[in-house]
Design an enzyme around this catalytic site. Sequence first.
Site, PDB file in Angstrom:
ATOM      1  N   CYS A  33      47.624 -19.918   1.259  1.00 51.46           N
ATOM      2  CA  CYS A  33      47.987 -19.872  -0.142  1.00 51.46           C
ATOM      3  C   CYS A  33      47.353 -18.571  -0.667  1.00 51.46           C
ATOM      4  CB  CYS A  33      47.116 -20.794  -0.938  1.00 51.46           C
ATOM      5  SG  CYS A  33      47.470 -22.752  -0.563  1.00 51.46           S
ATOM      6  N   ASP A 447      46.772  24.228  -8.288  1.00 52.77           N
ATOM      7  CA  ASP A 447      47.794  23.710  -9.705  1.00 52.77           C
ATOM      8  C   ASP A 447      46.924  24.229 -10.854  1.00 52.77           C
ATOM      9  OD1 ASP A 447      49.981  22.041 -10.672  1.00 52.77           O
ATOM     10  OD2 ASP A 447      48.277  21.487 -11.960  1.00 52.77           O
TER      11      ASP A 447
END
Length: 492
Positions: A33, A447
């Site tokens: 489960c 960047d």
Amino acid sequence: MLHQDICERARLARDPRFDGQFYIGVTSTGIYCRPVCPAVSPKRANVRYFPTAAAAAEAGFRPCLRCRPECAPGTPAWNGTSTTVRRGLGLIAAGALDEGGVERLAERLGVTSRHLRRLFTQHLGASPLAVAHTQRLHFAKRLIDDTQLPMGHIAVAAGYGSVRRFNDAFRKTYGRSPRELRKTARANCAQAADASGALLTLRLPYREPFDWSAMLAFFGPRATPGVECVAGDTYRRVLSLDGCHAVLEVAPANKPGFLALTLRGMPTERLFEVIQRTREVLDLDAPVADIAATLGRDPELGARLAALPGIRVPGAWSGFELAVRAILGQQVSVRGATTLAGRVVARYGEPLALAPGIPSGGLTHAFPTPERLRGARFRRLGLTESRAETIRRVAAGVLAGDLRFDAGQDPDALCRALRAIRGIGDWTAQYVAMRALKHPDAWPAADLGLLKALDPSRRLRPAELTERALQWRPWRAYAAMLLWNALPGSGG
């Protein structure tokens, strides 16, 4: 490794944060489960914990029909695994074991088949074949429960060689035939509009928190005209699959914790591959708790995470397409790169070809192939000759086999191959690794947006930022997304 005490507390509390992170085998019933299963909690003495559904299945447990393990968010591919296992999972999701077995998979990963089996058992508790089998079985079970597709179509979509093998697998696992399972299924999560598969809608579970609006805010300005678009709360995209075109659409589902994926014109045999790719592109299975625990130790990033707890790293539908887009975006704004990409598509893209009656959603083209761009002149598109030549070199590299963007590619090897092409620096290489390979630790240190985001009063040097980012490993790609979010219009 699973911490038994943590698993036990999560099971008893039915804590949704752990859904898909482990599975519970109940020895008294023989089923496994999810931690959120609504059934009465079994006694601790009757419980075993497994890191994956495949591990539970390989131990002899069968899936629960009540909590439906196939509907859990995916187990994070890199959560506690080696790089080799993560790459192997990506290749398995793309159907690698359908092509040549474990030996061929190991060869693509650069290890022996024995070592690969050992790694999978160590990190996932199951062999590569068991993982692939469980994935396919779960996928088929969702199609049985959630659609009206004929069983023959589902067998093909799930990769079973014949309907007989498909039926045998379900009888062995569930003790029932696929048709019997469909009759007893509860209300559908979503429905196919027609049984042919020309229109199919499925719900995709995601690991919460998940910020769909942030994902759209990233994709929207970067959407290549004609190929993709964002309209309201919906993302739409053309896919080209070996010359066959399809349209993909994603929007919020009518149930919390799910997105609705609609596919138009999708070949049945490509369903599994495309749905798995969609999960990767949208980063639905990101281990958000682990990411938050690491990045939250930095006060600046911790504050940003508190404001954006559902941050994700958007992926790419095509590594080649992303590389071209990244080259177009060098030293220009996001809007400028989008305009250039639209011009390239209008001239060199494949006109969208769908079967009669399938709506295009306003889309017109598939992105150009490497064959089309290898000799493209790019005249009067606003593109510099040096950048046009870089795109031609990338296309030639893909066609020659020197550049590969598949899930089995090592990120460092891809970055080296890209940097070897004149006109591509480390920023472009890391950006492509971040999005095309979903490398969680990719770091485009040069960047400009990242260099300004932490301290707007001055621009950090790349070495300074990289030094600070060491504490963010192995989730630097997510740190980059948090920092880019502070400066709209940055980040490729």
